[in-house]
Write a protein that holds these residues in place. Structure first.
Motif, short mmCIF file in Angstrom:
data_model
loop_
_atom_site.label_atom_id
_atom_site.label_comp_id
_atom_site.label_asym_id
_atom_site.label_seq_id
_atom_site.Cartn_x
_atom_site.Cartn_y
_atom_site.Cartn_z
N VAL A 5 0.88 -1.18 0.00
CA VAL A 5 0.00 0.00 0.00
C VAL A 5 0.91 1.22 0.00
O VAL A 5 1.59 1.49 1.00
CB VAL A 5 -0.89 0.03 1.27
CG1 VAL A 5 -1.88 1.17 1.17
CG2 VAL A 5 -1.59 -1.29 1.47
N LEU A 6 0.96 1.92 -1.11
CA LEU A 6 1.85 3.09 -1.20
C LEU A 6 1.20 4.30 -0.52
O LEU A 6 0.03 4.60 -0.78
CB LEU A 6 2.13 3.41 -2.67
CG LEU A 6 3.00 4.64 -2.92
CD1 LEU A 6 4.44 4.43 -2.41
CD2 LEU A 6 3.05 5.00 -4.42
N VAL A 7 1.97 4.97 0.33
CA VAL A 7 1.51 6.25 0.90
C VAL A 7 2.57 7.30 0.58
O VAL A 7 3.69 7.23 1.08
CB VAL A 7 1.28 6.15 2.43
CG1 VAL A 7 0.88 7.51 2.98
CG2 VAL A 7 0.19 5.11 2.75
N LEU A 8 2.20 8.25 -0.27
CA LEU A 8 3.16 9.29 -0.68
C LEU A 8 3.21 10.42 0.35
O LEU A 8 2.33 10.53 1.22
CB LEU A 8 2.74 9.86 -2.03
CG LEU A 8 2.85 8.90 -3.22
CD1 LEU A 8 2.08 9.44 -4.43
CD2 LEU A 8 4.32 8.68 -3.58
N GLY A 9 4.20 11.27 0.19
CA GLY A 9 4.43 12.36 1.14
C GLY A 9 3.30 13.38 1.21
O GLY A 9 3.23 14.15 2.16
N ASP A 10 2.43 13.40 0.21
CA ASP A 10 1.27 14.30 0.29
C ASP A 10 -0.03 13.50 0.40
O ASP A 10 -1.09 13.97 0.00
CB ASP A 10 1.23 15.28 -0.90
CG ASP A 10 1.24 14.57 -2.24
OD1 ASP A 10 1.41 13.34 -2.27
OD2 ASP A 10 1.10 15.26 -3.28
N GLN A 11 0.10 12.31 0.97
CA GLN A 11 -1.10 11.46 1.15
C GLN A 11 -1.22 11.00 2.60
O GLN A 11 -1.58 9.85 2.86
CB GLN A 11 -1.01 10.25 0.21
CG GLN A 11 -0.99 10.64 -1.27
CD GLN A 11 -0.98 9.45 -2.20
OE1 GLN A 11 -0.56 8.36 -1.81
NE2 GLN A 11 -1.43 9.65 -3.44
N ALA A 18 -6.29 4.15 -0.61
CA ALA A 18 -5.46 2.94 -0.66
C ALA A 18 -5.45 2.25 0.71
O ALA A 18 -5.46 1.01 0.77
CB ALA A 18 -4.04 3.29 -1.08
N LEU A 19 -5.47 3.01 1.78
CA LEU A 19 -5.49 2.39 3.12
C LEU A 19 -6.85 1.76 3.40
O LEU A 19 -6.95 0.68 3.97
CB LEU A 19 -5.16 3.44 4.19
CG LEU A 19 -3.70 3.90 4.27
CD1 LEU A 19 -3.57 5.15 5.14
CD2 LEU A 19 -2.82 2.78 4.84
N ARG A 20 -7.89 2.46 2.95
CA ARG A 20 -9.25 1.94 3.18
C ARG A 20 -9.46 0.60 2.50
O ARG A 20 -10.15 -0.28 2.98
CB ARG A 20 -10.29 2.94 2.65
CG ARG A 20 -10.54 4.11 3.53
CD ARG A 20 -11.94 4.73 3.27
NE ARG A 20 -12.36 4.73 1.89
CZ ARG A 20 -12.18 5.74 1.04
NH1 ARG A 20 -11.54 6.83 1.42
NH2 ARG A 20 -12.64 5.66 -0.19
N ASP A 21 -8.81 0.47 1.32
CA ASP A 21 -9.00 -0.73 0.52
C ASP A 21 -8.14 -1.90 0.99
O ASP A 21 -8.25 -3.00 0.47
CB ASP A 21 -8.61 -0.41 -0.94
CG ASP A 21 -9.77 -0.64 -1.87
OD1 ASP A 21 -10.84 -0.11 -1.57
OD2 ASP A 21 -9.59 -1.36 -2.88
N LEU A 100 -1.30 -1.18 -4.10
CA LEU A 100 -2.46 -0.29 -4.11
C LEU A 100 -1.96 1.13 -3.99
O LEU A 100 -1.15 1.45 -3.11
CB LEU A 100 -3.36 -0.57 -2.91
CG LEU A 100 -4.06 -1.92 -2.83
CD1 LEU A 100 -4.88 -1.99 -1.55
CD2 LEU A 100 -4.96 -2.09 -4.04
N VAL A 101 -2.44 1.98 -4.88
CA VAL A 101 -1.93 3.35 -4.93
C VAL A 101 -3.10 4.32 -5.01
O VAL A 101 -3.99 4.12 -5.84
CB VAL A 101 -1.04 3.55 -6.18
CG1 VAL A 101 -0.56 4.98 -6.30
CG2 VAL A 101 0.13 2.58 -6.20
N THR A 102 -3.11 5.33 -4.17
CA THR A 102 -4.07 6.42 -4.37
C THR A 102 -3.46 7.34 -5.43
O THR A 102 -2.27 7.67 -5.36
CB THR A 102 -4.31 7.18 -3.05
OG1 THR A 102 -4.98 6.27 -2.15
CG2 THR A 102 -5.17 8.40 -3.25
#
Ligand code: FAD
Ligand code: DLZ
Ligand code: SF4
Length: 508
Positions: A5-11, A18-21, A100-102
């Motif tokens: 689950v990718l979490v970028l610096g502005d996410q 992506a976290l919800r999924d 998973l990426v937002t």
């Protein structure tokens, strides 16, 4: 099998799609400080520090919530140097087969993720009020796009400041009550400041060592780096500054860099604050009788109107939008934008504040630095890269439409119905910059004449073919045409001489 689950610096939002999924029991969060993101422009050191500190604290929060977080620091020896590289490395490490990426807020990164050598599933970024589909549906069939009508749709959709199907107080827009000149005194002490803790200090040391040579001051660093702190900063703004925000939205003062502004754009853009929640808090303050309608409406318009509209245009127009140069401007960005000496006090002060704070408010960006770049015919792509680098809140989806579109008219009028240009008179009315300037704002030509006064007419004259039939600019051309020919010639000659001096690197 686990997924990444990718979490970028502005996410940095706990409710990120992506976290919800994903499933904290089996999926693995990937966060990474990487040079590909720190180096695509020479970001202000404060911006890098904010993002890294907030990323590190968000990772800790996710771990507390039970997630397995694989976090890569910038100086980790294994660091692959790019977001995709880190995903691939973590996939090899964990055996995960999919990420998973937002959706990121920049075409560059979307493209890289789509072409990554690991399967990526890109989910909508639903932290925004309008989805891409809703924006496209709104655009469909319209000849001209204007923010105001989109904004009304967003008011209806959210119910913010609505009385049934009508706008509160009977008007959609109180812009005419947002233009008071700079007040003599400001009874707001500025945004809430936070003392750096151990995590922030570690990040500051890293940023100092690696990016200390970038434009701008790293210290003092007082920004919020968690959701909780950002919420306190918002409450502080709502109770102490919002009541006067509406009146003085467009004013500028040398000694007061923040006036009644919120200074929360960076917090919203990196995910520490939710834009809708922010607006709901403001609407509640209005309903409680704590803030006047011109403040509440003026503020909410910026977020559910302008902010959403800018994002809609960025994604509607595609990756080439940032290359726009409708006016054919080609002059190099002068050194004064990087702190080089200038006698123009308004520019010197706006740039000085940008270096110190990584912040300038909207009118400083639009009517000082932006106005000058447009009048002087600076290459809009260089202007775009400057804004993307120097402001704390700068991410391409919001910075590019504001710069390329609203400020530089380089999109040919998609965002702005006329160019935002002014002579010195506007700057003098809205600020105290002209007092103490080496130039005289009341002088139109001759020794010491304010350069904005010369360049304004030079701009209108050189772009006459494009703008002469624009109904909103007719008055300007009529005023120009009424001047006697000798005067017009003098103005153009002096403006051209100024531009030559600027180009040759002379101090102007
Ligand atoms: P306030 O004046 O207190 O306004 C409240 C909020 O409204 C802001 O926090 C912001 O979230 C939103 N907002 C206001 N105006 C805009 C706008 N035009 N577009 C989008 N959101 C808006 N804003 C960014 O967030 N990132 C940028 O990179 C950026 N680049 C800009 C470049 C130029 C050339 C110009 C003219 C404007 C730019 N803006 C950008 C918009 C605006 O200047 C900033 O959002 C604002 O100054 C942030 O300060 P604040 O939080 O004190 O805002
Ligand atoms: C702006 C930025 C910076 C400076 N560094 C990082 C980073 O190291 N890791 C990361 O995940 N994100 C960073 N960002 C934010 C991204 O550049 C941003 O997600 C894209 O520009 C898309 O909006
Ligand atoms: Fe800026 Fe002109 Fe005023 Fe000087 S006189 S501060 S250059 S507007």
């Amino acid at each position: 099998m686990s997924r990444l689950v990718l979490v970028l610096g502005d996410q940095l939002s706990p409710g990120l799609s992506a976290l919800r999924d994903a499933d904290p029991d089996s999926d693995i969060v990937v966060m990474a400080e990487v040079t590909e993101e720190t180096d695509y422009v020479r970001h202000h050191p404060k911006k890098i520090a904010l993002i890294f500190a907030a990323m590190r604290k968000f990772a800790a929060r996710l771990r507390d919530d039970g997630w397995d977080v694989r976090y890569t620091q910038l100086d980790d020896t294994q660091n692959a140097g790019s977001i995709v590289g880190e995903l691939v490395r973590r996939a090899e490490e964990t055996g995960a087969s999919e990420a998973l990426v937002t959706e990121p807020g920049e075409w560059r990164l979307i493209d890289k993720l789509k072409h990554a050598p690991i399967k990526t599933r890109i989910l909508p970024d639903d932290r925004f009020i309008a989805s891409h589909q809703e924006f496209e549906a709104w655009v469909e069939g319209r000849k001209a796009l204007r923010m105001e009508y989109f904004y009304r749709e967003m008011r209806r959709k959210t119910g913010l400041l609505m009385e049934g199907s009508d706008p509160a107080c009977g008007e959609w827009n109180f812009d005419h009550e947002n233009r008071k000149p700079a007040p003599g005194e400001v009874d707001f002490s500025g945004p809430m400041q936070f003392t750096p803790d151990e995590t922030v200090e570690e990040v500051l040391a890293l940023v100092e060592a690696r990016f200390g040579n970038h434009f701008g001051d790293l210290r003092p660093f007082w920004f919020a780096t968690t959701e909780g702190e950002a919420r306190r900063a918002l409450s502080h703004f709502i109770s102490k500054a919002l009541p006067k925000f509406g009146d003085y939205q467009d004013a500028m003062l040398t000694e007061n860099r923040f006036l009644y502004h919120a200074v929360i754009s960076a917090y919203i853009n990196i995910g520490l604050l939710d834009p809708l929640e922010v607006c709901e808090r403001v609407a509640e303050a209005y309903a409680a009788g704590d803030v006047p309608i011109n403040a509440a409406e003026g503020f909410i318009r910026q977020i559910i109107g302008w902010r959403e509209y800018m994002r809609g245009i960025y994604f509607l127009k595609g990756p080439d939008y940032v290359q726009g140069n409708a006016l054919g401007h080609a002059r190099d960005l002068p050194e004064l934008f990087w702190g080089g000496e200038t006698q123009m006090r308004c520019l010197a002060k706006a740039v000085e504040q940008t270096a110190a704070e990584a912040y300038a408010h909207h009118i400083q960006r639009l009517m000082i630095t932006g106005n000058f770049a447009l009048l002087a015919g600076i290459d809009p792509h260089q202007v775009h890269e400057w804004y993307l680098a120097v402001y704390m809140d700068a991410f391409e989806w919001v910075e590019a439409p504001n710069t390329v579109g609203m400020s530089q008219f380089a999109d040919g009028g998609v965002i702005a119905s006329k160019p935002y240009v002014s002579s010195g008179a506007y700057i003098n009315r809205m600020s105290d910059y002209c007092k103490g300037c080496a130039y005289s704002v009341s002088k139109k030509t001759g020794e010491g004449a304010c350069p904005f006064n010369l360049l304004y007419w030079h701009f209108l004259d050189r772009h006459r073919d494009r703008f002469k039939d624009n109904a909103r600019m007719g008055n300007m051309y009529r005023t120009w045409d009424r001047m006697d020919a000798d005067r017009r010639e003098t103005v153009i000659a002096e403006a051209s001489a100024f531009l030559k001096r600027l180009e040759s690197g002379e101090i102007v």
